[in-house]
Design an enzyme around this catalytic site. Structure first.
Site, PDB file in Angstrom:
ATOM      1  N   HIS A 265       0.826  -1.180  -0.060  1.00  0.00           N
ATOM      2  CA  HIS A 265      -0.014   0.035   0.015  1.00  0.00           C
ATOM      3  C   HIS A 265       0.815   1.191   0.015  1.00  0.00           C
ATOM      4  O   HIS A 265       1.869   1.214   0.638  1.00  0.00           O
ATOM      5  CB  HIS A 265      -0.971   0.215   1.351  1.00  0.00           C
ATOM      6  CG  HIS A 265      -2.152   0.763   0.970  1.00  0.00           C
ATOM      7  ND1 HIS A 265      -2.109   2.257   1.183  1.00  0.00           N
ATOM      8  CD2 HIS A 265      -3.132   0.683   0.657  1.00  0.00           C
ATOM      9  CE1 HIS A 265      -3.375   2.844   0.926  1.00  0.00           C
ATOM     10  NE2 HIS A 265      -3.963   1.794   0.526  1.00  0.00           N
ATOM     11  N   ASP A 316      -7.917  -5.157  -0.598  1.00  0.00           N
ATOM     12  CA  ASP A 316      -8.496  -5.982  -1.851  1.00  0.00           C
ATOM     13  C   ASP A 316      -8.130  -7.469  -1.532  1.00  0.00           C
ATOM     14  O   ASP A 316      -8.703  -8.275  -2.200  1.00  0.00           O
ATOM     15  CB  ASP A 316      -7.734  -5.595  -3.218  1.00  0.00           C
ATOM     16  CG  ASP A 316      -8.411  -4.117  -3.336  1.00  0.00           C
ATOM     17  OD1 ASP A 316      -9.396  -3.941  -3.711  1.00  0.00           O
ATOM     18  OD2 ASP A 316      -7.331  -3.273  -3.628  1.00  0.00           O
TER      19      ASP A 316
HETATM   20  C1  LIG Z   1      -0.586  -0.572  -3.906  1.00  0.00           C
HETATM   21  C2  LIG Z   1       0.939  -0.474  -4.628  1.00  0.00           C
HETATM   22  C3  LIG Z   1       0.256   0.135  -6.214  1.00  0.00           C
HETATM   23  C4  LIG Z   1       1.469   0.656  -4.205  1.00  0.00           C
HETATM   24  O1  LIG Z   1       2.605   0.908  -4.899  1.00  0.00           O
HETATM   25  P1  LIG Z   1       3.851   1.876  -4.524  1.00  0.00           P
HETATM   26  O2  LIG Z   1       3.536   2.802  -3.227  1.00  0.00           O
HETATM   27  O3  LIG Z   1       4.089   2.548  -5.878  1.00  0.00           O
HETATM   28  O4  LIG Z   1       4.971   0.921  -4.285  1.00  0.00           O
HETATM   29  P2  LIG Z   1       6.041   0.425  -5.520  1.00  0.00           P
HETATM   30  O5  LIG Z   1       4.953  -0.360  -6.323  1.00  0.00           O
HETATM   31  O6  LIG Z   1       6.863   1.181  -5.591  1.00  0.00           O
HETATM   32  O7  LIG Z   1       6.420  -0.906  -4.687  1.00  0.00           O
HETATM   33  C5  LIG Z   1       7.813  -0.794  -3.714  1.00  0.00           C
HETATM   34  C6  LIG Z   1       8.343  -2.115  -3.688  1.00  0.00           C
HETATM   35  O8  LIG Z   1       7.582  -3.125  -3.168  1.00  0.00           O
HETATM   36  C7  LIG Z   1       7.209  -4.231  -3.999  1.00  0.00           C
HETATM   37  N1  LIG Z   1       5.790  -4.378  -3.877  1.00  0.00           N
HETATM   38  C8  LIG Z   1       4.852  -3.406  -3.880  1.00  0.00           C
HETATM   39  N2  LIG Z   1       3.758  -3.949  -3.812  1.00  0.00           N
HETATM   40  C9  LIG Z   1       3.855  -5.262  -4.322  1.00  0.00           C
HETATM   41  C10 LIG Z   1       3.307  -6.518  -4.220  1.00  0.00           C
HETATM   42  N3  LIG Z   1       2.049  -6.520  -4.072  1.00  0.00           N
HETATM   43  N4  LIG Z   1       3.814  -7.847  -4.567  1.00  0.00           N
HETATM   44  C11 LIG Z   1       5.227  -7.886  -4.646  1.00  0.00           C
HETATM   45  N5  LIG Z   1       5.929  -6.710  -4.306  1.00  0.00           N
HETATM   46  C12 LIG Z   1       5.431  -5.694  -4.295  1.00  0.00           C
HETATM   47  C13 LIG Z   1       7.627  -3.363  -5.496  1.00  0.00           C
HETATM   48  O9  LIG Z   1       8.021  -4.396  -6.167  1.00  0.00           O
HETATM   49  C14 LIG Z   1       8.780  -2.514  -4.969  1.00  0.00           C
HETATM   50  O10 LIG Z   1      10.124  -3.223  -4.960  1.00  0.00           O
HETATM   51  P3  LIG Z   1      11.307  -2.860  -5.420  1.00  0.00           P
HETATM   52  O11 LIG Z   1      11.636  -1.605  -4.451  1.00  0.00           O
HETATM   53  O12 LIG Z   1      12.277  -3.826  -5.141  1.00  0.00           O
HETATM   54  O13 LIG Z   1      11.166  -2.589  -6.644  1.00  0.00           O
HETATM   55  C15 LIG Z   1       1.453  -1.787  -4.873  1.00  0.00           C
HETATM   56  O14 LIG Z   1       1.873  -2.142  -3.481  1.00  0.00           O
HETATM   57  C16 LIG Z   1       1.077  -2.733  -5.778  1.00  0.00           C
HETATM   58  O15 LIG Z   1       1.131  -2.617  -7.072  1.00  0.00           O
HETATM   59  N6  LIG Z   1       0.186  -3.803  -5.134  1.00  0.00           N
HETATM   60  C17 LIG Z   1      -0.487  -4.536  -5.690  1.00  0.00           C
HETATM   61  C18 LIG Z   1      -1.954  -4.209  -6.345  1.00  0.00           C
HETATM   62  C19 LIG Z   1      -2.720  -3.806  -5.167  1.00  0.00           C
HETATM   63  O16 LIG Z   1      -2.853  -4.749  -4.410  1.00  0.00           O
HETATM   64  N7  LIG Z   1      -3.533  -2.596  -5.343  1.00  0.00           N
HETATM   65  C20 LIG Z   1      -4.414  -2.245  -4.419  1.00  0.00           C
HETATM   66  C21 LIG Z   1      -4.151  -1.404  -3.253  1.00  0.00           C
HETATM   67  S1  LIG Z   1      -5.285  -0.944  -2.294  1.00  0.00           S
END
Ligand SMILES: CC(C)(COP(=O)(O)OP(=O)(O)OC[C@H]1O[C@@H](n2cnc3c(N)ncnc32)[C@H](O)[C@@H]1OP(=O)(O)O)[C@@H](O)C(=O)NCCC(=O)NCCS
Length: 380
Positions: A265, A316
């Site tokens: 998140h 989710d």
């Molecule tokens: C929610 C979300 C978009 C937040 O994104 P963000 O703040 O931009 O964080 P990032 O995508 O930059 O992730 C940071 C790190 O954690 C990892 N990470 C984050 N969520 C992850 C997940 N669900 N599974 C695996 N790795 C994850 C990323 O790969 C990244 O790793 P790195 O630094 O080694 O590249 C992200 O956690 C995600 O894509 N989750 C899955 C989708 C989801 O459940 N969305 C609903 C949110 S309520």
């Protein structure tokens, strides 16, 4: 003189405060979520969706008479213009429910009694109308695409129960109604998430409520936002069908640097407080419906992802198994998110318009240097 005040912008606007708001309080370190200051755990334990709508739209809890009045108005608005039903019938059978919902909400504006009005009271009326209509559209399209007859609304039922009635064709059990009602409370608002921000940006141009909510639905659809619940269930379904080991399956995803939907998140660095309730719901509903496998699988995946990546389940992850056990198809999970989030979107649109200024940030230009001379085509 440049009007840019802070040229160093974190990617994805992470940590940037983009507006003042009195609607939703989040403490991402402590795992706190509150609507108008009232903790989500208290609302989940004691409130209902209609009361939560009142809280979001009017800024305080209602008296008994005020709540009864809002419930009556929501029930009275359980009406969809026949032209909208025709639009649902005309959608290709393969159309995704989320796309149909987005298009139908846009079209609802044509038939809204307050179409040309954008004042506070008109927008409260539109919030009430859209809350009833979005639920009806999601239920109606699902029946239409399955070739089933539409189900009349029952104005004596609460919002959650009427939605399940119009979706499934039978009155839900008290357990199912309560589970959906709590899920609707938990999803109702979440500060300046992507879809709410989209709604506020659209509203701030002095466009209209239907345009703002259409923008929001488009943003909610994506798998990084509301689409994650559907994506999470698709993985669980594949694990079940292939009789795969959940830990091995998800381990492979991580090895391939794939994100596991339903984890991580932007704001919470600890347990998402909404997941706390949905986890319990998923377990209890799974047990009472004779489908404990989804919770058991979710539990294994959650423990593994937490140990492996230090990532917590978000709203989710457990809503996926909860909605599945409630008999909701996976491509309706995100539309059901919208059935709830319309309450928060509308509250934010109203708040934006009550003290509006155009939202128009700047971009840090990274392109070719200025002035970059125009080269005539014969000289390129
Ligand atoms: C929610 C979300 C978009 C937040 O994104 P963000 O703040 O931009 O964080 P990032 O995508 O930059 O992730 C940071 C790190 O954690 C990892 N990470 C984050 N969520 C992850 C997940 N669900 N599974 C695996 N790795 C994850 C990323 O790969 C990244 O790793 P790195 O630094 O080694 O590249 C992200 O956690 C995600 O894509 N989750 C899955 C989708 C989801 O459940 N969305 C609903 C949110 S309520």
């Amino acid at each position: 003189m440049s009007s840019i005040t802070n040229p160093v912008v974190p990617k994805g606007l992470e940590g940037i405060v983009a507006t003042n708001s009195s609607i939703c309080y989040i403490d991402g370190e402590q795992g706190v979520l509150a609507y108008r200051g009232i903790d989500i755990h208290e609302l989940a334990d004691h409130s209902n969706f209609e009361e939560t709508c009142y809280l979001l739209w009017f800024g305080r809890l209602p008296s008994r008479a005020e709540l009864t009045d809002l419930q009556r108005r929501l029930a009275e608005e359980r009406y969809i213009d026949p032209a909208i039903l025709q639009l649902l019938r005309n959608a290709p059978r393969t159309a995704l429910p989320m796309d149909v919902l987005r298009t139908a909400v846009s079209a609802l504006g044509f038939y809204d009694a307050d179409e040309r009005k954008n004042d506070h009271d008109a927008n409260i009326r539109k919030a009430i109308r859209l809350t009833s209509q979005i639920a009806m559209i999601v239920a109606a399209y699902d029946r239409i695409r399955k070739g089933k007859p539409l189900v009349e609304a029952d104005r004596s039922l609460h919002h959650a129960a009427n939605f399940l009635l119009q979706l499934n064709g039978s009155k839900p059990s008290a357990t199912a109604e309560k589970a959906l009602d709590v899920a609707l409370i938990l999803h109702a608002d979440h500060e300046l998430n992507a879809s709410t921000f989209a709604a506020r940006v659209t509203a701030a141009t002095l466009s209209d409520m239907h345009s703002a909510i259409t923008s929001a639905i488009g943003a909610l659809k994506g798998p990084l936002h509301g689409g994650a619940n559907e994506a999470a269930f698709r993985i669980m379904d594949q694990i079940e069908r292939e009789k795969a080991d959940p830990v091995e399956f998800v381990g492979n995803m991580l090895a391939q640097k794939k994100k596991v939907p339903g984890f991580g998140h932007r704001v919470y660095h600890t347990e998402d407080p909404r997941a706390t309730h949905l986890r319990i719901m998923s377990r209890e509903l799974g047990q009472s419906s004779g489908q404990p496998q989804w919770y058991e699988m979710s539990d294994k995946i959650e423990k593994f992802v937490r140990a492996e990546k230090k990532l917590n389940a978000n709203v989710d992850f457990y809503s996926a198994s909860t909605y599945h056990v409630l008999g909701i198809d996976e491509d309706l999970f995100t539309p059901v998110f919208a059935v709830s989030r319309i309450s928060g979107w509308a509250a934010h649109v109203i708040e934006q318009l009550d003290d509006n200024r155009l939202i128009r940030p700047r971009a840090e230009y990274m392109g070719p240097g200025y002035p970059n001379p125009y080269v005539p085509i014969e000289k390129r």
